[in-house]
Motif scaffolding. Structure first.
Motif, PDB file in Angstrom:
ATOM      1  N   PHE A 281       0.876  -1.193   0.000  1.00  0.00           N
ATOM      2  CA  PHE A 281       0.000   0.000   0.000  1.00  0.00           C
ATOM      3  C   PHE A 281       0.900   1.226   0.000  1.00  0.00           C
ATOM      4  N   PRO A 282       0.632   2.228  -0.819  1.00  0.00           N
ATOM      5  CA  PRO A 282      -0.478   2.322  -1.766  1.00  0.00           C
ATOM      6  C   PRO A 282      -0.103   1.759  -3.135  1.00  0.00           C
ATOM      7  N   THR A 283      -1.122   1.272  -3.839  1.00  0.00           N
ATOM      8  CA  THR A 283      -0.970   0.809  -5.231  1.00  0.00           C
ATOM      9  C   THR A 283      -1.351   1.963  -6.159  1.00  0.00           C
ATOM     10  N   PRO A 284      -1.236   1.799  -7.466  1.00  0.00           N
ATOM     11  CA  PRO A 284      -1.667   2.864  -8.408  1.00  0.00           C
ATOM     12  C   PRO A 284      -3.129   3.245  -8.196  1.00  0.00           C
ATOM     13  N   GLU A 285      -3.947   2.282  -7.748  1.00  0.00           N
ATOM     14  CA  GLU A 285      -5.378   2.551  -7.521  1.00  0.00           C
ATOM     15  C   GLU A 285      -5.586   3.661  -6.504  1.00  0.00           C
ATOM     16  N   HIS A 286      -4.681   3.800  -5.572  1.00  0.00           N
ATOM     17  CA  HIS A 286      -4.796   4.812  -4.524  1.00  0.00           C
ATOM     18  C   HIS A 286      -3.772   5.934  -4.715  1.00  0.00           C
ATOM     19  N   SER A 287      -3.306   6.120  -5.953  1.00  0.00           N
ATOM     20  CA  SER A 287      -2.297   7.148  -6.226  1.00  0.00           C
ATOM     21  C   SER A 287      -2.759   8.045  -7.362  1.00  0.00           C
ATOM     22  N   TYR A 288      -2.167   9.207  -7.512  1.00  0.00           N
ATOM     23  CA  TYR A 288      -2.522  10.161  -8.566  1.00  0.00           C
ATOM     24  C   TYR A 288      -1.482  10.142  -9.672  1.00  0.00           C
ATOM     25  N   ARG A 289      -1.903  10.386 -10.923  1.00  0.00           N
ATOM     26  CA  ARG A 289      -0.981  10.501 -12.050  1.00  0.00           C
ATOM     27  C   ARG A 289      -0.693  11.954 -12.319  1.00  0.00           C
TER      28      ARG A 289
END
Ligand code: KIV
Length: 289
Positions: A281-289
């Motif tokens: 944690f965190p994975t891309p699902e919980h991250s911003y681009r």
């Protein structure tokens, strides 16, 4: 439209009164609703609340009355009794519960030392809870000693919930958290209950008293009794939410644990901590681009 026309336009069969718990009404519960529930012999649940998010959950579940108890001293502030908590400690909690709810009546507990010295002191404290926090009623502990306080508050338009039996603010004179009202003390409690009703209290909490006594008080009064450790015959029941959800380490005998919140929180926070440490944690699902 004449009043005669208005009356005849009313539906032939009036709708049943909204139940306090589980009723469809979206407006705030009032003292009149509570009195009507007693007349209908309808039982209702009360819980404590101390913050907006928890209050919202309880409000949406239909809990009709929430108490911002001075138990906050122990379950929010970590003291070992209710004595140290102040009006300034409780007002922000009460305001948060009012903001987090839209249907429940919110009752603010007057803390130790904020009402005992005079009816005037009680009025000043209660007025702060009503004006600064938006409370709809207040609760105070005691019998004949506080009758002048109850009378003044009620005459000033402030609904008062009374509290007899184990009154935790008097733990030092009671000699501990023990059952009250056994033997002759039961007659004194009954006399106090009737006097509080006469003084204008709209409800009466009975804490840690024998079942028979709570039953007799409940059938002798026209205002509702709210039991905690007082058996099954009171009109309502109240529990501290941390007790019923299983957050309290050593709950009293009268507490029923409906959930293992401490266990669930322990599992969740460990899972989070393990994933932080492992990098899961965190994975891309919980991250911003
Ligand atoms: O402070 C409190 O939570 C209470 C209830 C237990 C009745 O007084």
């Amino acid at each position: 439209m004449s009043s005669e026309t208005a009356v005849s336009a009313a539906p032939a069969v009036s709708s049943p009164p909204a139940a306090l718990y589980g009723g469809a009404s979206k407006r705030r519960v009032t003292v009149r609703d509570i009195a009507a529930a007693k007349e209908r012999h309808e039982k209702w649940p009360m819980v404590t609340a101390y913050d907006a998010m928890t209050a919202r959950v309880f409000d949406e579940a239909g809990i009709p009355v929430m108490l911002v108890g001075d138990s906050a001293a122990m379950v929010v502030y970590g003291y070992d009794s209710t004595l140290p908590v102040t009006v300034d400690d409780l007002i922000p909690l009460t305001a948060a519960v009012v903001r987090g709810s839209s249907r429940a009546m919110v009752v603010a507990d007057l803390p130790f030392g904020s009402y005992q010295s005079s009816p005037q002191q009680a009025l000043e404290t209660a007025a702060r809870f009503m004006k600064e926090a938006g409370a709809h009623a207040v609760k105070l502990e005691g019998g004949h000693r506080v009758l002048p306080q109850v009378e003044l508050l009620v005459s000033a338009g402030i609904p008062v919930m009374a509290h007899l039996g184990l009154t935790p603010q008097s733990v030092n004179t009671l000699g501990g958290y023990r059952v009250q009202g056994r033997g002759q003390a039961g007659d004194e409690l009954m006399a106090d209950a009737k006097a509080l009703e006469h003084a204008g209290a709209f409800a009466l909490v009975l804490e840690c008293v024998p079942t028979d006594l709570a039953h007799r008080v409940t059938t002798s009064l026209s205002i509702p009794t709210v039991g905690i450790g007082a058996g099954p015959y009171t009109d309502a029941q109240v529990l501290v939410w941390q007790d019923l959800m299983g957050l309290t380490p050593r709950p009293a005998k009268f507490v029923k644990k409906y959930f293992d919140l401490a266990g669930e929180m322990d599992r969740a926070v460990r899972a989070y901590a393990d994933e932080v440490v492992s990098g899961a944690f965190p994975t891309p699902e919980h991250s911003y681009r």
